[in-house]
Design a protein around this motif. Structure first.
Motif, PDB file in Angstrom:
ATOM      1  N   ALA A   1       0.792  -1.048  -0.183  1.00  0.00           N
ATOM      2  CA  ALA A   1      -0.072  -0.131   0.080  1.00  0.00           C
ATOM      3  C   ALA A   1       0.716   1.384   0.046  1.00  0.00           C
ATOM      4  N   ARG A   2       1.966   1.399   0.769  1.00  0.00           N
ATOM      5  CA  ARG A   2       2.708   2.422   0.656  1.00  0.00           C
ATOM      6  C   ARG A   2       3.611   2.813  -0.496  1.00  0.00           C
ATOM      7  N   TYR A   3       3.621   1.666  -1.325  1.00  0.00           N
ATOM      8  CA  TYR A   3       4.673   1.900  -2.640  1.00  0.00           C
ATOM      9  C   TYR A   3       3.716   1.976  -3.736  1.00  0.00           C
ATOM     10  N   MET A   4       2.263   2.309  -3.465  1.00  0.00           N
ATOM     11  CA  MET A   4       1.458   2.586  -4.607  1.00  0.00           C
ATOM     12  C   MET A   4       1.572   3.839  -5.129  1.00  0.00           C
ATOM     13  N   THR A   5       1.138   4.418  -6.310  1.00  0.00           N
ATOM     14  CA  THR A   5       1.208   5.477  -6.723  1.00  0.00           C
ATOM     15  C   THR A   5      -0.342   6.228  -7.162  1.00  0.00           C
ATOM     16  N   PRO A   6      -0.801   7.234  -6.017  1.00  0.00           N
ATOM     17  CA  PRO A   6      -0.013   7.571  -4.891  1.00  0.00           C
ATOM     18  C   PRO A   6      -0.147   6.539  -3.795  1.00  0.00           C
ATOM     19  N   PRO A   7       0.629   6.736  -2.706  1.00  0.00           N
ATOM     20  CA  PRO A   7       0.474   5.798  -1.586  1.00  0.00           C
ATOM     21  C   PRO A   7      -0.937   5.597  -1.280  1.00  0.00           C
ATOM     22  N   LEU A   8      -1.461   4.515  -0.683  1.00  0.00           N
ATOM     23  CA  LEU A   8      -2.654   4.223  -0.562  1.00  0.00           C
ATOM     24  C   LEU A   8      -3.225   4.563   1.030  1.00  0.00           C
ATOM     25  N   SER A   9      -3.990   5.465   1.392  1.00  0.00           N
ATOM     26  CA  SER A   9      -4.584   5.775   2.380  1.00  0.00           C
ATOM     27  C   SER A   9      -5.606   4.499   3.081  1.00  0.00           C
ATOM     28  N   THR A  10      -5.355   4.049   4.074  1.00  0.00           N
ATOM     29  CA  THR A  10      -5.988   2.507   4.314  1.00  0.00           C
ATOM     30  C   THR A  10      -6.072   2.660   6.092  1.00  0.00           C
ATOM     31  N   ILE A  11      -6.724   1.487   6.146  1.00  0.00           N
ATOM     32  CA  ILE A  11      -7.091   1.098   7.613  1.00  0.00           C
ATOM     33  C   ILE A  11      -6.060   0.096   8.114  1.00  0.00           C
ATOM     34  N   HIS A  12      -5.214   0.288   9.078  1.00  0.00           N
ATOM     35  CA  HIS A  12      -4.217  -0.646   9.508  1.00  0.00           C
ATOM     36  C   HIS A  12      -4.558  -1.775  10.130  1.00  0.00           C
ATOM     37  N   GLN A  13      -4.410  -3.180   9.618  1.00  0.00           N
ATOM     38  CA  GLN A  13      -4.555  -4.124  10.781  1.00  0.00           C
ATOM     39  C   GLN A  13      -3.265  -4.813  11.086  1.00  0.00           C
ATOM     40  N   PRO A  14      -2.839  -4.734  12.219  1.00  0.00           N
ATOM     41  CA  PRO A  14      -1.588  -5.313  12.863  1.00  0.00           C
ATOM     42  C   PRO A  14      -1.400  -6.617  12.623  1.00  0.00           C
TER      43      PRO A  14
ATOM     44  N   GLN B   1     -13.037 -19.728  27.215  1.00  0.00           N
ATOM     45  CA  GLN B   1     -12.579 -19.341  25.691  1.00  0.00           C
ATOM     46  C   GLN B   1     -12.361 -17.861  25.947  1.00  0.00           C
ATOM     47  N   GLN B   2     -11.717 -17.372  24.990  1.00  0.00           N
ATOM     48  CA  GLN B   2     -11.399 -15.726  25.005  1.00  0.00           C
ATOM     49  C   GLN B   2     -11.680 -15.489  23.484  1.00  0.00           C
ATOM     50  N   THR B   3     -12.376 -14.180  23.468  1.00  0.00           N
ATOM     51  CA  THR B   3     -12.343 -13.529  22.093  1.00  0.00           C
ATOM     52  C   THR B   3     -11.806 -12.288  22.180  1.00  0.00           C
ATOM     53  N   LEU B   4     -10.451 -12.195  21.355  1.00  0.00           N
ATOM     54  CA  LEU B   4      -9.548 -11.075  21.473  1.00  0.00           C
ATOM     55  C   LEU B   4     -10.199 -10.193  20.104  1.00  0.00           C
ATOM     56  N   VAL B   5     -10.374  -9.034  20.103  1.00  0.00           N
ATOM     57  CA  VAL B   5     -10.400  -8.098  19.105  1.00  0.00           C
ATOM     58  C   VAL B   5      -9.409  -7.117  18.848  1.00  0.00           C
ATOM     59  N   LEU B   6      -8.794  -6.821  17.706  1.00  0.00           N
ATOM     60  CA  LEU B   6      -7.862  -5.983  17.499  1.00  0.00           C
ATOM     61  C   LEU B   6      -8.624  -4.724  16.903  1.00  0.00           C
ATOM     62  N   THR B   7      -7.729  -3.645  17.398  1.00  0.00           N
ATOM     63  CA  THR B   7      -8.427  -2.446  17.126  1.00  0.00           C
ATOM     64  C   THR B   7      -7.778  -1.640  15.870  1.00  0.00           C
ATOM     65  N   PRO B   8      -8.553  -1.446  14.858  1.00  0.00           N
ATOM     66  CA  PRO B   8      -7.841  -0.850  13.587  1.00  0.00           C
ATOM     67  C   PRO B   8      -7.510   0.690  13.883  1.00  0.00           C
ATOM     68  N   GLU B   9      -6.502   1.119  13.079  1.00  0.00           N
ATOM     69  CA  GLU B   9      -5.903   2.141  12.976  1.00  0.00           C
ATOM     70  C   GLU B   9      -6.048   3.127  11.664  1.00  0.00           C
ATOM     71  N   LEU B  10      -6.225   4.290  11.510  1.00  0.00           N
ATOM     72  CA  LEU B  10      -6.293   4.920  10.323  1.00  0.00           C
ATOM     73  C   LEU B  10      -5.005   5.495  10.134  1.00  0.00           C
ATOM     74  N   ILE B  11      -4.454   5.027   8.581  1.00  0.00           N
ATOM     75  CA  ILE B  11      -3.107   5.625   7.969  1.00  0.00           C
ATOM     76  C   ILE B  11      -3.384   6.339   6.955  1.00  0.00           C
ATOM     77  N   GLU B  12      -3.126   7.679   6.914  1.00  0.00           N
ATOM     78  CA  GLU B  12      -3.405   8.849   5.992  1.00  0.00           C
ATOM     79  C   GLU B  12      -2.166   8.913   5.247  1.00  0.00           C
ATOM     80  N   ARG B  13      -2.501   8.542   3.658  1.00  0.00           N
ATOM     81  CA  ARG B  13      -1.317   8.582   2.724  1.00  0.00           C
ATOM     82  C   ARG B  13      -1.805   9.727   1.575  1.00  0.00           C
ATOM     83  N   GLY B  14      -1.361   9.459   0.424  1.00  0.00           N
ATOM     84  CA  GLY B  14      -1.606  10.463  -0.732  1.00  0.00           C
ATOM     85  C   GLY B  14      -2.882   9.999  -1.614  1.00  0.00           C
ATOM     86  N   SER B  15      -3.513   8.916  -1.282  1.00  0.00           N
ATOM     87  CA  SER B  15      -4.837   8.784  -2.276  1.00  0.00           C
ATOM     88  C   SER B  15      -6.158   9.488  -1.653  1.00  0.00           C
ATOM     89  N   VAL B  16      -6.089  10.184  -0.658  1.00  0.00           N
ATOM     90  CA  VAL B  16      -7.101  10.813  -0.310  1.00  0.00           C
ATOM     91  C   VAL B  16      -6.929  12.476  -0.136  1.00  0.00           C
TER      92      VAL B  16
END
Length: 327
Positions: A276-289, A312-327
């Motif tokens: 995503a970071r190497y696209m032209t322009p770099p892609l704004s996206t939601i980061h999944q760790p 039993q456990q249910t573990l939920v990962l929190t998404p993160e906004l990544i701002e780049r050049g496609s927006v």
């Protein structure tokens, strides 16, 4: 080991201490043992050790084929975490086939893996009959499919991620926002679409007819979906694409149409694959760790080894906004 002990003139327990380096052995005795090992070309048997210890230090993983780089990046995170913790990983590709999935599942369990990661259940559920034959082997589901069993579950917060992605477009002034959803038989696709609809409704923005198109989470799905959106009048000002793989297809469709990103149409992705970071322009996206996802899955399994009776456990990962050049 008995042959080594006989040649070195020591006990088999001394040979074991030299190999495992878990007790003090004098330098002269250690040298004799190591010399015997070299002469006899001896190597410890992992199979014999696993039978004695009732532990193979091996983890199995079931995953399905996809051109989406997200899956390979998750597997890389799992493999790195296994290596750092002294475990080997056996990876089985189910190819989206239920029979192949269950045969691979049986093979992994017969090999007495210490634990099992499953990341292919949105298409087929693994056989409960097979899993029930091996009740002592813990399972972590890295998927959304409803699963009645003892496994722990790790998921991303897809509803929140879809809302965050759409709200980012709204905050940057876009009002005509389309959505390329994933296949709606998959829970993350449905929830990301719901997040988009929620953000639009909360901002009082209408979703015109034809502004939601279903894709397949693969490159060509995004390409075909974007070509559908390009037939609309008026054109969308922005597109929320439910994963980065489809966003690559969107870029290609817009390039062929002679449209610029973001000047003509903004593009928002989801997953934050390495590309995503190497696209032209770099892609704004939601980061999944993805590395954290792999690490959490392995650590959850290892925790379960020592605590088999924990609920039993249910573990939920929190998404993160990544701002780049496609927006």
């Amino acid at each position: 080991m008995k042959d080594v002990a006989r040649m070195a003139g020591v006990s088999t327990s001394t040979v074991s201490h030299v190999i495992n380096n878990n007790r003090f052995v004098s330098d002269s005795v250690r040298e004799k043992v190591e010399q015997a090992i070299r002469e006899l070309n001896y190597a410890p048997s992992a199979l014999a050790r696993s039978l004695k210890m009732n532990q193979t230090h091996t983890i199995g993983m079931l995953v399905t084929t996809s051109s989406n780089p997200f899956y390979s990046e998750v597997v890389r995170g799992v493999e790195n975490s296994c290596y750092e913790r002294g475990y080997s990983l056996i990876l089985c590709n189910t190819a989206g086939d239920e029979e192949r999935m269950n045969r691979s599942l049986e093979t992994l369990l017969q090999k007495r893996v210490d634990g099992l990661l499953i990341m292919c259940t949105e298409s087929h559920l693994p056989s409960a009959e097979i899993l029930n034959r091996y009740p002592s082997i813990p399972v972590v589901m890295m998927d959304w499919a409803p699963f009645e069993g003892r496994s722990d579950i790790i998921q991303d917060n897809a509803l929140l991620g879809g809302e965050m992605a759409t709200q980012h477009l709204i905050d940057r002034g876009y009002t005509r926002i389309a959505c390329i959803a994933g296949p709606l038989d998959k829970t993350p696709a449905r929830l990301r679409l719901e997040g988009y609809q929620k953000a639009m409704a909360n901002s009082g923005l209408a979703i015109p007819p034809g502004y939601v198109v279903n894709g397949d989470f693969e490159f060509h799905g995004g390409y075909h979906a974007m070509n559908q959106l390009l037939c609309l009048n008026p054109l969308p000002q922005a597109v929320f694409t439910s994963n980065d793989a489809m966003a690559l297809g969107v870029y290609h469709a817009l390039y062929q149409a002679g449209l610029r990103i973001p000047q003509d149409i903004a593009v928002m992705g989801y997953d934050d694959i390495e590309l995503a970071r190497y696209m032209t322009p770099p892609l704004s996206t939601i980061h999944q760790p993805k590395d954290a996802l792999g690490e959490l899955a392995i650590d959850t399994l290892i925790h379960r080894f020592g605590n088999p009776d924990v609920s039993q456990q249910t573990l939920v990962l929190t998404p993160e906004l990544i701002e780049r050049g496609s927006v």
